[in-house]
Design a protein around this motif. Structure first.
Motif, mmCIF file in Angstrom:
data_model
loop_
_atom_site.group_PDB
_atom_site.id
_atom_site.type_symbol
_atom_site.label_atom_id
_atom_site.label_comp_id
_atom_site.label_asym_id
_atom_site.label_seq_id
_atom_site.Cartn_x
_atom_site.Cartn_y
_atom_site.Cartn_z
ATOM 1 N N ALA A 36 34.290 41.982 30.130
ATOM 2 C CA ALA A 36 33.456 42.421 31.253
ATOM 3 C C ALA A 36 34.244 43.265 32.246
ATOM 4 O O ALA A 36 33.691 44.152 32.913
ATOM 5 C CB ALA A 36 32.848 41.205 31.949
ATOM 6 N N TRP A 37 35.561 43.029 32.357
ATOM 7 C CA TRP A 37 36.408 43.786 33.276
ATOM 8 C C TRP A 37 36.915 45.095 32.660
ATOM 9 O O TRP A 37 37.545 45.901 33.346
ATOM 10 C CB TRP A 37 37.631 42.961 33.684
ATOM 11 N N HIS A 38 36.661 45.317 31.377
ATOM 12 C CA HIS A 38 37.357 46.365 30.620
ATOM 13 C C HIS A 38 37.225 47.750 31.243
ATOM 14 O O HIS A 38 38.207 48.520 31.293
ATOM 15 C CB HIS A 38 36.835 46.389 29.181
ATOM 16 N N LEU A 39 36.049 48.107 31.728
ATOM 17 C CA LEU A 39 35.848 49.447 32.289
ATOM 18 C C LEU A 39 36.489 49.608 33.662
ATOM 19 O O LEU A 39 36.570 50.734 34.182
ATOM 20 C CB LEU A 39 34.356 49.769 32.359
ATOM 21 N N PHE A 40 36.947 48.514 34.260
ATOM 22 C CA PHE A 40 37.667 48.608 35.528
ATOM 23 C C PHE A 40 39.096 49.111 35.309
ATOM 24 O O PHE A 40 39.769 49.497 36.264
ATOM 25 C CB PHE A 40 37.706 47.247 36.235
ATOM 26 N N PHE A 41 39.560 49.068 34.074
ATOM 27 C CA PHE A 41 40.901 49.555 33.751
ATOM 28 C C PHE A 41 40.793 51.029 33.373
ATOM 29 O O PHE A 41 40.152 51.370 32.374
ATOM 30 C CB PHE A 41 41.524 48.756 32.601
ATOM 31 N N LYS A 42 41.395 51.893 34.146
ATOM 32 C CA LYS A 42 41.204 53.333 33.955
ATOM 33 C C LYS A 42 42.155 53.938 32.933
ATOM 34 O O LYS A 42 41.840 54.918 32.282
ATOM 35 C CB LYS A 42 41.368 54.061 35.299
ATOM 36 N N ILE A 200 43.978 41.833 42.147
ATOM 37 C CA ILE A 200 42.886 42.245 43.040
ATOM 38 C C ILE A 200 41.534 41.872 42.423
ATOM 39 O O ILE A 200 40.654 41.327 43.090
ATOM 40 C CB ILE A 200 42.945 43.767 43.307
ATOM 41 N N LEU A 201 41.401 42.147 41.128
ATOM 42 C CA LEU A 201 40.124 41.880 40.452
ATOM 43 C C LEU A 201 39.788 40.391 40.415
ATOM 44 O O LEU A 201 38.620 40.014 40.522
ATOM 45 C CB LEU A 201 40.161 42.445 39.037
ATOM 46 N N VAL A 202 40.812 39.538 40.272
ATOM 47 C CA VAL A 202 40.522 38.110 40.189
ATOM 48 C C VAL A 202 39.967 37.602 41.522
ATOM 49 O O VAL A 202 39.097 36.710 41.531
ATOM 50 C CB VAL A 202 41.784 37.309 39.771
ATOM 51 N N LYS A 203 40.398 38.176 42.627
ATOM 52 C CA LYS A 203 39.847 37.790 43.931
ATOM 53 C C LYS A 203 38.374 38.164 44.012
ATOM 54 O O LYS A 203 37.544 37.389 44.501
ATOM 55 C CB LYS A 203 40.625 38.477 45.053
ATOM 56 N N ARG A 204 38.036 39.355 43.506
ATOM 57 C CA ARG A 204 36.641 39.792 43.506
ATOM 58 C C ARG A 204 35.795 38.902 42.596
ATOM 59 O O ARG A 204 34.657 38.560 42.928
ATOM 60 C CB ARG A 204 36.543 41.249 43.052
ATOM 61 N N GLY A 205 36.370 38.540 41.462
ATOM 62 C CA GLY A 205 35.658 37.662 40.539
ATOM 63 C C GLY A 205 35.374 36.299 41.154
ATOM 64 O O GLY A 205 34.280 35.747 40.999
ATOM 65 N N ILE A 206 36.355 35.759 41.866
ATOM 66 C CA ILE A 206 36.181 34.450 42.505
ATOM 67 C C ILE A 206 35.109 34.515 43.587
ATOM 68 O O ILE A 206 34.250 33.620 43.693
ATOM 69 C CB ILE A 206 37.530 33.962 43.090
#
Length: 345
Positions: A36-42, A200-206
């Protein structure tokens, strides 16, 4: 009725099926979340590292789904038939997306063209998101009940009746939980720039999970009251939701302290306790009829014969340790940070 350690066979099989689906949620949950996070990686390298973090284990994780589905069919054929009849569309969509996701992982690295890799990146991420969401949608319908009539036949109307507000909320909650779980897993497997991005992404996920989980919990308490009857009748049972909330609260605390292995453990425990809550809330009912409670499917009116359950429990006693041993072996073999080489995706 035959028992083992004072527990009747249908209840034992209920626990077996619940344990298998718990294992599936924990294991396939993190690779759905990672996808689900894959497209956040540029960057190309970041996407390849993220794929290789789940590459050695994703197909093994799906073994738990196959075994869980088989156990449900073998132990509770009535439940299996009624649920698949009622939610034919989400299950077919789930099957299509799980195939598409597997194809995306395997095909992405077969060609060098940018458009080719981008197409499979989108396919991989969207299918991962939809798989997590659809699992939650099915769970939401099971929790609130479906229109079952005589002979446990589905009496529903519109094709998209399964996409009701509560099912959508549970679907989003499941997606948020898996995304948090997946981000923590990737933090354990990565380093450098991608690791920094994931902090950073894990904070958004939480934050996403805590907000949607809070909304869904409040809605459940107000509009789906039968899911809290057991806890109101027996205050001792409040130990389970208390343990659930403590596990959930520990995830952001440990993540902020960069103790990702423990955060992953408590994320897994949170899933286990949430499924335990569901089991306690529903038992002995498997699928609630919104037409008349007498048409609800229970562990007793849906179970196979006691002889069949007894034989299958012996098979589980042999097979379950083998599956656990295989899972432990694979994860211990591929432990540590991801390193790219010529065999990488």
């Amino acid at each position: 009725m035959e028992t083992f350690l004072g527990i009747d066979y249908p209840t034992l099989w209920f626990l077996v099926v619940g344990g298998l689906f718990s294992g599936y949620a924990i294991l396939d949950g993190f690779d759905f979340g990672a996808g689900a996070w894959h497209l956040f990686f540029k960057k190309e390298e970041s996407r390849r590292i993220a794929l290789n973090a789940v590459g050695p284990v994703w197909d093994g994780n799906e073994v738990w789904l196959v075994i869980g589905g088989g156990a449900l069919f073998a132990g509770f054929p009535v439940m299996y038939a009624s649920m698949f009849s009622a939610m034919y569309i989400p299950f077919i969509l789930f099957l299509l997306f799980i195939i598409l996701r597997a194809v995306s992982i395997e095909f992405r690295s077969k060609e060098e063209m940018l458009w080719w890799r981008k197409m499979w990146d989108i396919s991989y991420s969207v299918s991962s998101i939809m798989l997590a969401f659809l699992l939650g949608v099915v769970l939401g319908n099971v929790l609130q009940g479906i229109p079952l009539g005589e002979n446990f036949e589905y009496q529903g109307g519109p094709l998209l009746e399964f996409l009701n507000p509560y099912a959508i909320m549970v679907g989003l909650t499941t997606l948020a939980l898996f995304m948090t779980h997946g981000a923590i897993y990737l933090l354990m497997k990565t380093e450098g720039r991608l690791f920094a991005k994931l902090t950073i992404l894990v904070k958004r996920g939480i934050i996403f999970f805590v907000v949607i989980f809070g909304i869904t919990t409040i809605y459940t308490l107000i509009y789906i009251p039968h899911l809290s009857d057991t806890f109101r009748e027996d205050p001792v049972m409040f130990a389970v939701p208390l343990a659930t909330f403590l596990c959930i609260a520990n995830v952001p605390r440990l993540a902020m302290k960069h103790r990702y292995k423990l955060a992953f453990l408590f994320s897994a425990l949170s899933m286990s306790f949430m499924l335990m809550l569901i089991a306690i809330e529903l038992y002995p009912v498997l699928l609630i009829s919104t037409i008349d409670p007498q048409y609800s499917i229970t562990v007793y009116n849906a179970a196979s014969s006691e002889k069949s359950l007894g034989i299958m429990l012996n098979i589980v006693a042999i097979g379950a340790p083998l599956v656990l041993a295989y899972t432990v072996f694979v994860y211990s073999t591929f432990k540590g940070k991801v390193k790219m080489d010529e065999t990488s995706y």
